[in-house]
Design an enzyme around this catalytic site. Structure first.
Site, mmCIF file in Angstrom:
data_model
loop_
_atom_site.group_PDB
_atom_site.id
_atom_site.type_symbol
_atom_site.label_atom_id
_atom_site.label_comp_id
_atom_site.label_asym_id
_atom_site.label_seq_id
_atom_site.Cartn_x
_atom_site.Cartn_y
_atom_site.Cartn_z
ATOM 1 N N CYS A 1 43.201 73.336 -26.079
ATOM 2 C CA CYS A 1 42.254 72.468 -25.394
ATOM 3 C C CYS A 1 40.825 72.978 -25.552
ATOM 4 C CB CYS A 1 42.681 72.282 -23.941
ATOM 5 S SG CYS A 1 42.111 70.706 -23.298
ATOM 6 N N HIS B 1 48.212 70.478 -24.428
ATOM 7 C CA HIS B 1 48.722 71.726 -23.846
ATOM 8 C C HIS B 1 50.213 71.898 -24.161
ATOM 9 C CE1 HIS B 1 45.287 72.673 -21.121
ATOM 10 N NE2 HIS B 1 45.053 71.385 -21.329
ATOM 11 N N GLU C 1 51.952 74.421 -23.849
ATOM 12 C CA GLU C 1 52.595 75.334 -22.900
ATOM 13 C C GLU C 1 53.338 74.613 -21.775
ATOM 14 O OE1 GLU C 1 49.385 74.809 -23.202
ATOM 15 O OE2 GLU C 1 48.263 75.061 -21.336
HETATM 16 N N1 GLN Z 1 36.780 71.339 -20.388
HETATM 17 C C1 GLN Z 1 37.358 70.740 -21.541
HETATM 18 C C2 GLN Z 1 37.522 69.237 -21.378
HETATM 19 O O1 GLN Z 1 37.539 68.727 -20.295
HETATM 20 C C3 GLN Z 1 38.683 71.379 -21.880
HETATM 21 C C4 GLN Z 1 39.718 71.213 -20.818
HETATM 22 C C5 GLN Z 1 40.903 72.134 -20.958
HETATM 23 O O2 GLN Z 1 40.813 73.163 -21.612
HETATM 24 N N2 GLN Z 1 42.007 71.783 -20.312
HETATM 25 O O3 GLN Z 1 37.655 68.545 -22.340
#
Ligand code: GLN
Length: 568
Positions: A410, A536, A538
């Site tokens: 992310c 994600h 995970e």
């Molecule tokens: N802050 C970033 C976004 O909102 C990444 C979010 C995250 O790593 N879950 O896109």
């Protein structure tokens, strides 16, 4: 009007709610197990609940777990990770407590929005009903309106007909003012449904006093008493302890805790949470629960795969060191699912994964070499806001230039894209508008849809989305397929209007959302293992299904270590 399920069909009827609840419980023949906690927080109610569920699932019962949290946030999505650790995301896009991650990892079944309820959500729906005039001019009160809402939600999953047993973990500690409506709701449900349908487990602490050389039962006695003051008596006491209880202590706890000796379950500290189901099996937690609700289970407890997994994590053949770069590393629960994914993937490869937590604020041009040198792989973690981003950019540059396996999740992927734009293409102003709204090269930016959203709660791109992978990519090989679905939790995306200027030759977009064409996975082709994912992975790794991307990443770490060793 209340929902009545008659032979699987929903009907809205005007009957007293207590009648409906009794009727639904009787029709669906569901048993309800409640797990409460006393003495102190962090005793591991979630793990006890998940372990019990595992034992029941291993006997072929259809079981699910839900968690009721006493805080007023509607969900934990807006919470800083330092508060309660990671926010876990379900398939249907619910932002939930991290215990739901344990439930999924132990049981290998998906949870949903219905599995996590907070006080904020309960009040929100009661207030919405009040505004609609559904209470017909009555004064709306904690009892009965809030407790009715809680009881209905406690029974919601049971009413689907999909489960035999519903385990409900009550967050917080008995005696907290904010937990009272939940304890009262459980008390009422015991009365409404009868003892044969409800079991109450109370988890307490039996501390060892070094000065007197004794285990102390008084905190447990007080905690049971506190529960009783709310009209609820525990059927089973699970006692967390760092040394065996012994017959005398067990007897004392049973006598003063008002339970049978067989209902005193010792929960000894263990070296991995994955040992707990076996400990609970030895202690007979599942047997006692089933006995209370009149089920005589003849099924064998099939834990063959679980034991195999445990054997592998305890007897690794190899070892690697992975650096986890993030800004919430002081509280490792902030990265719970990532850490568990390492364990699952490590077990599959008979490898112990040692994690080096690295605060991104500690990384700068002069420290990077000494911090990252010697690591077998580096993961740059998800995150929000602009704090400590520079360290992450420096870390990514280092692993890219030194051919160290890299996984960016992310924000980690977004950083990798910015780093490449700046250091490979020389676009020094490249940035994310999350960090610098005035950047002249917003390679990471909000989607047009997101630009119109101002409320923070539940408004990100959440939950499961399709992704199509390029056939010859490293990730497609890791997954063994080109169509995947992964869970998301972010607002910002790779800016599709600028991709042509930085992607192409070596940095490639190898995974896209088939509907929107948004970049979901990136790779660098002239690097041994460099992958960034907007989603994600995970959240989907479980004991029985380690995530393929983590398996591939750990595999790359093992190779890197072997390569390094031969060059030494
Ligand atoms: N802050 C970033 C976004 O909102 C990444 C979010 C995250 O790593 N879950 O896109």
């Amino acid at each position: 009007m209340t929902l009545l399920i008659l032979y699987g069909n929903p009907y809205f009827v005007s009957l007293p709610p207590v009648f409906i609840r009794r009727y639904n419980a009787w029709m669906n023949n569901v048993k309800y197990v409640f797990v409460t906690g006393g003495v102190t927080s962090s005793l591991g109610k979630g793990i006890i609940a998940a372990s019990l569920a595992k034992l029941l699932q291993a006997q072929k019962f259809r079981v699910t777990i839900q968690k009721f949290d006493p805080y007023i946030n509607v969900d934990p999505g807006t919470l800083n990770p330092y508060e309660h650790g990671e926010c876990f995301v379900t398939e249907d896009g619910a932002e939930t407590d991290l215990d739901l991650g344990h439930y999924e990892r132990f049981l290998n079944v998906n949870t949903s929005q219905a599995n996590n309820v907070t006080t904020g959500r309960v009040y929100k729906s009661v207030i919405e009903k009040e505004r609609k005039g559904e209470f017909l001019g009555k004064t709306v009160q904690v009892i009965p309106h809030i407790t009715n809402e809680i009881k209905n939600r406690m029974m919601l999953l049971g009413n689907t007909g999909d489960y035999d047993i519903i385990i409900t973990e009550i967050g917080g500690t008995v005696g907290d003012i904010e937990s009272l409506p939940y304890i009262e709701s459980v008390r009422q449900l015991v009365w409404e449904l009868g003892k044969s349908k409800v079991v109450v487990i109370h988890l307490t602490l039996v501390p060892y006093l070094a000065s007197s050389g004794e285990l102390k039962t008084k905190p447990t006695q007080h905690s049971v008493k506190l529960l009783m003051e709310s009209g609820l008596s525990a059927d089973i006491l699970v006692c967390r302890t760092d040394r065996p209880l012994g017959a005398e202590i067990r007897h004392k706890i049973a006598l003063y805790g008002n339970v049978y000796p067989d209902d005193v379950i010792e929960s000894l500290d263990v070296c991995t949470i994955y040992d707990v189901p076996l400990k609970m099996l030895e202690e007979g937690l599942d047997r006692q629960v089933l006995k209370k609700v009149g089920i005589d289970s003849e099924n064998e407890v099939d834990l063959f795969h679980w034991k195999d997994f445990l054997y592998k994590i305890k007897n690794p053949k190899k070892k690697i060191r992975i650096g986890l770069v993030g800004k919430y590393v002081e509280l490792t629960d902030s990265y719970k699912s990532i850490l568990e994914s390492f364990i699952h993937a490590g077990a599959k490869l008979h490898t112990q994964v040692d994690v080096e937590f690295i605060h991104s604020a500690d990384i700068n041009d002069s420290s990077v070499d000494s911090i990252l040198e010697g690591l077998d792989a580096v993961l740059v973690a998800p995150g929000f806001g602009s704090r400590a981003i520079n360290g992450k950019l420096i870390a990514v540059r280092y692993v890219r230039e030194n051919s160290i396996p890299f996984l960016g999740i992310c924000l980690g992927m977004q950083i990798a894209v910015i780093e490449y734009a700046r250091n490979h293409h020389g676009i020094l102003g490249a940035d994310s508008t999350e960090r610098n709204p005035n950047t002249d090269f917003p390679i990471i930016d909000l989607m047009t849809k997101q630009k119109k959203i101002f409320a923070k709660g539940g408004t990100m791109r959440l939950g499961s989305w399709d992704c199509t992978l390029s056939e010859d990519s490293l990730v497609a090989k890791s997954y063994g397929t080109t169509s995947i679905r992964e869970r998301h939790r972010h607002r910002y995306e790779v800016n599709s209007q600028l991709v042509d200027q930085i992607f192409g030759e070596n940095l490639q977009i190898v995974g896209v959302n088939p509907e929107t064409d948004l970049a979901e996975v990136i790779e660098i082709s002239n690097h041994p293992w460099f992958v960034g994912v907007q989603f994600h992975p995970e959240y989907k790794s479980t004991v029985s299904q380690p995530h393929p991307l983590f398996v591939s990443f750990i595999g790359a770490g093992i190779k890197h270590r072997e390569r390094r060793n031969t060059h030494l």
